[in-house]
Design a protein around this motif. Structure first.
Motif, PDB file in Angstrom:
ATOM      1  N   VAL A 157       0.934  -1.265   0.015  1.00 48.11           N
ATOM      2  CA  VAL A 157      -0.050   0.269  -0.253  1.00 48.11           C
ATOM      3  C   VAL A 157       1.065   1.293   0.000  1.00 48.11           C
ATOM      4  O   VAL A 157       2.148   1.233   0.538  1.00 48.11           O
ATOM      5  CB  VAL A 157      -1.069  -0.108   1.124  1.00 48.11           C
ATOM      6  CG1 VAL A 157      -1.928  -1.040   0.998  1.00 48.11           C
ATOM      7  CG2 VAL A 157      -0.353   0.017   2.601  1.00 48.11           C
ATOM      8  N   PRO A 158       0.366   2.349  -0.600  1.00 49.93           N
ATOM      9  CA  PRO A 158       1.303   3.286  -0.872  1.00 49.93           C
ATOM     10  C   PRO A 158       1.370   4.312   0.769  1.00 49.93           C
ATOM     11  O   PRO A 158       0.299   4.212   1.365  1.00 49.93           O
ATOM     12  CB  PRO A 158       0.712   4.408  -1.897  1.00 49.93           C
ATOM     13  CG  PRO A 158      -0.747   3.971  -1.782  1.00 49.93           C
ATOM     14  CD  PRO A 158      -0.633   2.511  -1.478  1.00 49.93           C
ATOM     15  N   ASP A 159       2.604   4.499   1.123  1.00 48.22           N
ATOM     16  CA  ASP A 159       2.681   5.375   2.300  1.00 48.22           C
ATOM     17  C   ASP A 159       2.405   6.601   2.212  1.00 48.22           C
ATOM     18  O   ASP A 159       3.407   7.407   2.369  1.00 48.22           O
ATOM     19  CB  ASP A 159       4.070   4.947   2.886  1.00 48.22           C
ATOM     20  CG  ASP A 159       4.416   5.500   4.499  1.00 48.22           C
ATOM     21  OD1 ASP A 159       3.460   5.957   4.705  1.00 48.22           O
ATOM     22  OD2 ASP A 159       5.399   5.772   4.578  1.00 48.22           O
ATOM     23  N   VAL A 160       1.260   7.317   1.729  1.00 47.45           N
ATOM     24  CA  VAL A 160       0.909   8.508   1.141  1.00 47.45           C
ATOM     25  C   VAL A 160       1.288   9.618   2.358  1.00 47.45           C
ATOM     26  O   VAL A 160       1.874  10.530   1.876  1.00 47.45           O
ATOM     27  CB  VAL A 160      -0.544   8.650   0.874  1.00 47.45           C
ATOM     28  CG1 VAL A 160      -1.089  10.276   0.615  1.00 47.45           C
ATOM     29  CG2 VAL A 160      -0.913   7.700  -0.193  1.00 47.45           C
ATOM     30  N   GLU A 161       1.122   9.344   3.710  1.00 51.54           N
ATOM     31  CA  GLU A 161       1.550  10.349   4.618  1.00 51.54           C
ATOM     32  C   GLU A 161       3.012  10.590   4.674  1.00 51.54           C
ATOM     33  O   GLU A 161       3.410  11.847   5.132  1.00 51.54           O
ATOM     34  CB  GLU A 161       1.007   9.965   5.928  1.00 51.54           C
ATOM     35  CG  GLU A 161      -0.488   9.957   5.878  1.00 51.54           C
ATOM     36  CD  GLU A 161      -1.169   9.850   7.437  1.00 51.54           C
ATOM     37  OE1 GLU A 161      -1.571  10.753   8.112  1.00 51.54           O
ATOM     38  OE2 GLU A 161      -1.197   8.480   7.841  1.00 51.54           O
ATOM     39  N   ARG A 162       3.661   9.917   4.359  1.00 49.49           N
ATOM     40  CA  ARG A 162       5.499  10.290   4.212  1.00 49.49           C
ATOM     41  C   ARG A 162       5.871  10.525   2.965  1.00 49.49           C
ATOM     42  O   ARG A 162       7.013  10.633   2.809  1.00 49.49           O
ATOM     43  CB  ARG A 162       6.003   9.269   5.010  1.00 49.49           C
ATOM     44  CG  ARG A 162       5.903   9.082   6.603  1.00 49.49           C
ATOM     45  CD  ARG A 162       6.832   8.148   7.259  1.00 49.49           C
ATOM     46  NE  ARG A 162       5.993   6.953   7.037  1.00 49.49           N
ATOM     47  CZ  ARG A 162       6.643   5.771   7.641  1.00 49.49           C
ATOM     48  NH1 ARG A 162       7.658   5.946   8.572  1.00 49.49           N
ATOM     49  NH2 ARG A 162       5.955   4.511   7.411  1.00 49.49           N
ATOM     50  N   ALA A 163       5.051  10.309   1.612  1.00 43.67           N
ATOM     51  CA  ALA A 163       5.358  10.592   0.149  1.00 43.67           C
ATOM     52  C   ALA A 163       5.533  11.647  -0.212  1.00 43.67           C
ATOM     53  O   ALA A 163       5.161  12.890   0.316  1.00 43.67           O
ATOM     54  CB  ALA A 163       4.491   9.405  -0.781  1.00 43.67           C
ATOM     55  N   GLU A 164       6.736  11.911  -1.035  1.00 41.63           N
ATOM     56  CA  GLU A 164       6.837  13.018  -1.489  1.00 41.63           C
ATOM     57  C   GLU A 164       6.482  13.122  -2.946  1.00 41.63           C
ATOM     58  O   GLU A 164       6.132  14.112  -3.649  1.00 41.63           O
ATOM     59  CB  GLU A 164       8.458  13.364  -1.740  1.00 41.63           C
ATOM     60  CG  GLU A 164       9.116  13.754  -0.348  1.00 41.63           C
ATOM     61  CD  GLU A 164      10.374  13.539  -0.359  1.00 41.63           C
ATOM     62  OE1 GLU A 164      11.107  14.018  -1.425  1.00 41.63           O
ATOM     63  OE2 GLU A 164      11.189  12.888   0.592  1.00 41.63           O
ATOM     64  N   LEU A 165       6.497  11.951  -3.476  1.00 46.38           N
ATOM     65  CA  LEU A 165       5.647  11.786  -5.052  1.00 46.38           C
ATOM     66  C   LEU A 165       4.885  10.424  -4.989  1.00 46.38           C
ATOM     67  O   LEU A 165       5.378   9.608  -4.488  1.00 46.38           O
ATOM     68  CB  LEU A 165       7.027  11.568  -6.037  1.00 46.38           C
ATOM     69  CG  LEU A 165       6.409  11.224  -7.377  1.00 46.38           C
ATOM     70  CD1 LEU A 165       5.559  12.151  -8.195  1.00 46.38           C
ATOM     71  CD2 LEU A 165       7.742  10.823  -8.284  1.00 46.38           C
ATOM     72  N   VAL A 166       3.618  10.994  -5.391  1.00 45.21           N
ATOM     73  CA  VAL A 166       2.701   9.670  -5.293  1.00 45.21           C
ATOM     74  C   VAL A 166       2.130   9.696  -6.966  1.00 45.21           C
ATOM     75  O   VAL A 166       1.581  10.605  -7.489  1.00 45.21           O
ATOM     76  CB  VAL A 166       1.491   9.856  -4.317  1.00 45.21           C
ATOM     77  CG1 VAL A 166       0.304   8.686  -4.741  1.00 45.21           C
ATOM     78  CG2 VAL A 166       1.857   9.801  -2.918  1.00 45.21           C
TER      79      VAL A 166
END
Ligand SMILES: Nc1nc2c(c(=O)[nH]1)N[C@H]1C(S)=C(S)[C@@H](COP(=O)(O)OP(=O)(O)OC[C@H]3O[C@@H](n4cnc5c(=O)[nH]c(N)nc54)[C@H](O)[C@@H]3O)O[C@H]1N2
Ligand SMILES: Nc1nc2c(c(=O)[nH]1)N[C@H]1C(S)=C(S)[C@@H](COP(=O)(O)OP(=O)(O)OC[C@H]3O[C@@H](n4cnc5c(=O)[nH]c(N)nc54)[C@H](O)[C@@H]3O)O[C@H]1N2
Ligand code: SF4
Ligand SMILES: [Mo]
Length: 751
Positions: A157-166
């Protein structure tokens, strides 16, 4: 008496916290739960409107038996179950368990009891006729995971809360609220990425609600496999690949590089439509951004190569150095001791692994023990041993959700027995011998068993029923138990169950098996009390008592868990299995269809949930209509006017519905929502009347039309690795409906 009870919504995957107001045993209001640690007062219109489903006068509240004239009459539970069991016994005696099938639809995944009982029942029957919404949704994800990680259930699952690019590929979370990931307030989290100076890029043929909020990169439908191969090509050939990550996490990196070599972005642009320079820039951004995640959903599942596409999404994450890293594509774990070993053992003894069995019709592999629902109709109509003669449908509406609903609808008539468990009489169970009333989500104790490892923030919540069952509604697992107990002579597993029930006597009626399973999981998993070994830990009871709004187990997912989750013996991600190589080779066989030059895709609407919320007045407000979205230039070329009826035809069928012209689409693309086509067979009165559109709009069909009449159920047209239906990127022709033809072709679309 008036009470407020915290619980959670189970319509879609964020599982938002809800507070139910209950007056004298009746649900009178739902409001978002401000004290829910994750949804913090958020809920969408569907969740709020559920009171109207709960109290819908069109709901089925008592078992219904078909009369010879096709109408239903009310019968008692025992009479219904006795007759169903007698007929099953007869069919079983003649043709064995192989003649009995079950289709479980999307809402079954949200009910612990349902999700446990139906597969267990079918396993005990030994029948291959197990079907679900998965072959129209996500089964390719499970196959890709098994190829990559050795387990169908290991899903990043994408770690959206820490990502800089999604990078969102074929997903529209602003409307869908996220899928195969559970994260309330996902939209806000995506805005958070931008607020931190990062980027959210949406690769989609339609300028969706998500694309409007972030950066849109238009792509040609079903071009994703080519696009992702090109991203890999650039990562490898420009020296951007994270060789350390590949060496540490994977095997066959070189073979993957060889596979991607012919797919330079300049060579694939005709397939995906993204200029080569932009593909190269995206690959560079993924490689150079510390915290980046690529995520795909149904837009990447329902083309001709869904398993390959999903495989490549993860491969890009890995090669770019984003897999199992903070801010990247991460893995949730249960935190059960010996999780990997137990999982592998379960994989060995339960028929969940890919391709353990193949379908009689079409020779397609099973995924998680289910066959492609697209072949269900032919399994009923094709004579010979193993023919499907008795079918259960629970929480599903396959006549609207699988390819070629007309074929399926006709085939249902050839069954010796059709039994449904549902809230409503829908377009499918309108043909049933029995419709049995199911409890709603607020009438049952529950725990989101299926979604535990998809939370982007590790989280636990359980709920008890907030209202008693309306009428004579029953939970699915209890119905399954009653049937199994009546079939004890047929299968040893059922005999054991019946004997157990007799031995327990009145205690058996009070035992709640799904709650016991949920309790076991909560206690063994992260934060659990390990049955007394860990003081202060969670049990189901403690979760309910001390954390009625749910509890966050850890602020974030843990990185560096790959070796602990991968089931492959070498604990590495396999980057070039033979099945994937064959799928890459198959890309070369794709041919355009000059007679059907446009490409049809699906879309979801904020106030629909597949086919089943169209009976709610709140959700129908404002004169909603079912319409086909076309680009103004494509429409102009064909003389199609905004609001006027358009005829869409594919190699498999034709429908007619109003056109809605919008430049929020790539040229050459037509978008139509599924789940419409309420033509009066179902007993939901408002849904049947809805969708006719604005007062001033020319006639659309009341209740909309079934877009899946345009789709192919031919086994040769299904995706070979997971049996996925081809529902996105379907070649289509569009034509204006000439006045005078309208009546004739409207009749055609009904027929
Ligand atoms: N409001 C609402 N929410 C829902 C549902 C609903 O019906 N209504 N349904 C629920 C269910 S069952 C599910 S499975 C999830 C699905 O969750 P999502 O997959 O996020 O939902 P969709 O809106 O179908 O998004 C798919 C996107 O893929 C795009 N697309 C289509 N074809 C292609 C293609 O070939 N390539 C690319 N790159 N994109 C493509 C479509 O334009 C669309 O925007 O949503 C769930 N949530
Ligand atoms: N063209 C096209 N077709 C698609 C898709 C697409 O994107 N494009 N998406 C596909 C996807 S992702 C999905 S998930 C499927 C959905 O396909 P299905 O699952 O077959 O159909 P639904 O419309 O979700 O119908 C759900 C039924 O469950 C009933 N129900 C609701 N809650 C409960 C409950 O608690 N218990 C019981 N027993 N019944 C309940 C409802 O009344 C309704 O009749 O559609 C698929 N079809
Ligand atoms: S987003 Fe989904 S889970 Fe949340 S309230 Fe809406 S329907 Fe329910
Ligand atoms: Mo779905």
């Amino acid at each position: 008496m008036r009470e407020e009870k915290p619980t959670y919504c189970r319509i879609c995957e964020p599982l938002c916290g809800m507070v139910a107001t209950v007056e004298d045993g009746r649900l009178v209001r739902l409001r978002p739960d401000r004290d829910h640690p994750l949804s913090r007062g958020f809920a969408c219109p569907k969740g709020i409107a559920f009171t109207e489903v709960q109290n819908d006068p069109d709901r089925v509240l008592h078992p219904q038996r078909r009369r010879p004239d096709g109408t239903f009459e009310r019968v008692g539970w025992d009479a219904a179950l006795d007759d169903i069991a007698a007929r099953l016994r007869r069919i079983h005696g003649e043709d064995g368990g192989d003649a009995i099938g079950w289709y479980f639809g999307n809402p079954s995944a949200f009910s612990a009891g349902h999700a446990l009982a139906v597969p267990a029942f079918m396993l005990a029957l030994g029948s291959p006729h197990v079907y679900s919404a998965g072959s129209q949704d996500v089964n390719n994800r499970f196959v890709a995971s098994e190829l990559l990680y050795g387990s169908p259930l290991v899903v990043p699952v994408p770690d959206v809360e820490r990502a800089e690019l999604v990078v969102l590929v074929g997903a529209n979370p602003v409307v869908s609220h996220g899928s195969v990931l559970s994260a309330p307030r996902l939209k806000e989290q995506l805005h958070g990425v931008v607020d931190r100076g990062g980027r959210v890029l949406v690769l989609d043929p339609r300028r969706t609600e998500t694309a409007q909020a972030f950066e849109w990169l238009p792509v040609t439908p079903d071009g994703d496999a080519h696009l992702l191969l090109s991203l890999l090509h650039v990562l490898f050939e420009e020296g951007l690949a994270d060789t350390a990550a590949i060496a540490r996490q994977a095997r066959d990196g070189e073979a993957l590089r060889d596979l991607a070599r012919p797919f330079a972005p300049e060579a694939t642009v005709e397939h995906h439509g993204v200029p080569a320079g932009e593909v190269r820039a995206l690959a560079r951004a993924l490689a150079t951004t510390e915290r980046a995640a690529v995520y795909g959903r149904t837009g990447t599942c329902l083309g001709r190569s869904g398993t390959l596409t999903t495989f490549l999404l993860d491969a890009v994450n890995l090669v770019a150095g984003c897999l199992d890293r903070e801010g990247g594509a991460m893995f949730g774990t249960l935190g059960v001791p010996g999780e990997r070993a137990l999982g592998r053992l379960a994989g060995r003894v339960l028929p969940v692994m890919h391709d353990r069995r193949r379908s009689r019709v079409g020779n397609l592999p099973q995924v998680l023990g289910t066959s492609p629902a697209s072949v269900m109709a032919k399994e009923i109509t094709t004579p010979g041993p193993g023919r499907l003669r008795a079918l259960f449908v629970s929480a599903g509406n396959p006549v609207l959700s699988v390819p070629d609903g007309d074929e399926l609808e006709a085939a249902l008539g050839a069954l010796d027995l059709l039994v449904s468990i549902d809230l409503y009489v829908n377009e499918t169970n309108a043909h049933a011998d029995y419709v049995l009333p199911a409890t709603t989500m607020y009438e049952r104790d529950d725990f989101p068993l299926a979604f535990q490892t998809f939370h982007t923030t590790p989280f636990r919540q359980a709920t008890t029923a907030v209202v008693p069952p309306a009428g004579e509604a029953r939970e699915e697992w209890r119905v399954v138990g009653e049937l199994a107990a009546r079939l004890w002579r047929e299968r040893p597993a059922f005999a054991a169950l019946a004997a157990g029930r007799r031995a327990l006597g009145p205690l058996a009626g009070r035992m709640h098996l799904p709650n016991l399973v949920a309790d076991g999981l909560v206690r063994l998993a992260e934060g659990g009390d390990r049955f007394g070994l860990r003081r202060g830990g969670l049990s189901r009871r403690r979760l309910l008592r001390e954390h009625p709004h749910g509890t966050v187990l850890a602020d974030r997912l843990r990185a560096g868990v790959l070796r602990a989750v991968v089931w492959h013996r070498d604990r590495r991600v396999h980057l070039a299995p033979p099945a994937i190589r064959a799928e890459v080779a198959r890309l070369a066989t794709r041919r355009p269809d000059p007679d059907h030059p446009l490409l049809l895709i699906g879309m979801r609407e904020l106030r629909s949930e597949n086919s089943w919320l169209h009976n709610s007045p709140l959700l129908l407000r404002g004169g909603r209509r079912h319409a086909a979205r076309l680009h103004p230039d494509d429409a102009a070329e064909r003389g199609i006017e905004d609001g006027a009826p358009v005829r869409l035809s594919t190699r498999h069928g034709a429908i007619e519905l109003p056109a809605l012209l919008t430049d929020g689409l790539a040229r050459g693309v037509v978008a139509v929502p599924h789940g419409w086509g309420h033509k009066g067979t179902g007993r939901w009165r408002r849904a049947n009347a809805a969708g006719a559109g604005r007062e001033d709009a020319p006639e659309g069909r009341p209740g909309g039309v079934n877009v899946n009449l345009l789709m192919s159920s031919d086994p040769a047209d299904l995706e070979p690795l997971a049996g996925m239906a081809h529902l996105n990127g379907v070649p289509v022709q569009a034509a204006a409906v000439v006045a005078g033809d309208a009546a004739a072709s409207a009749a055609a679309s009904v027929a």
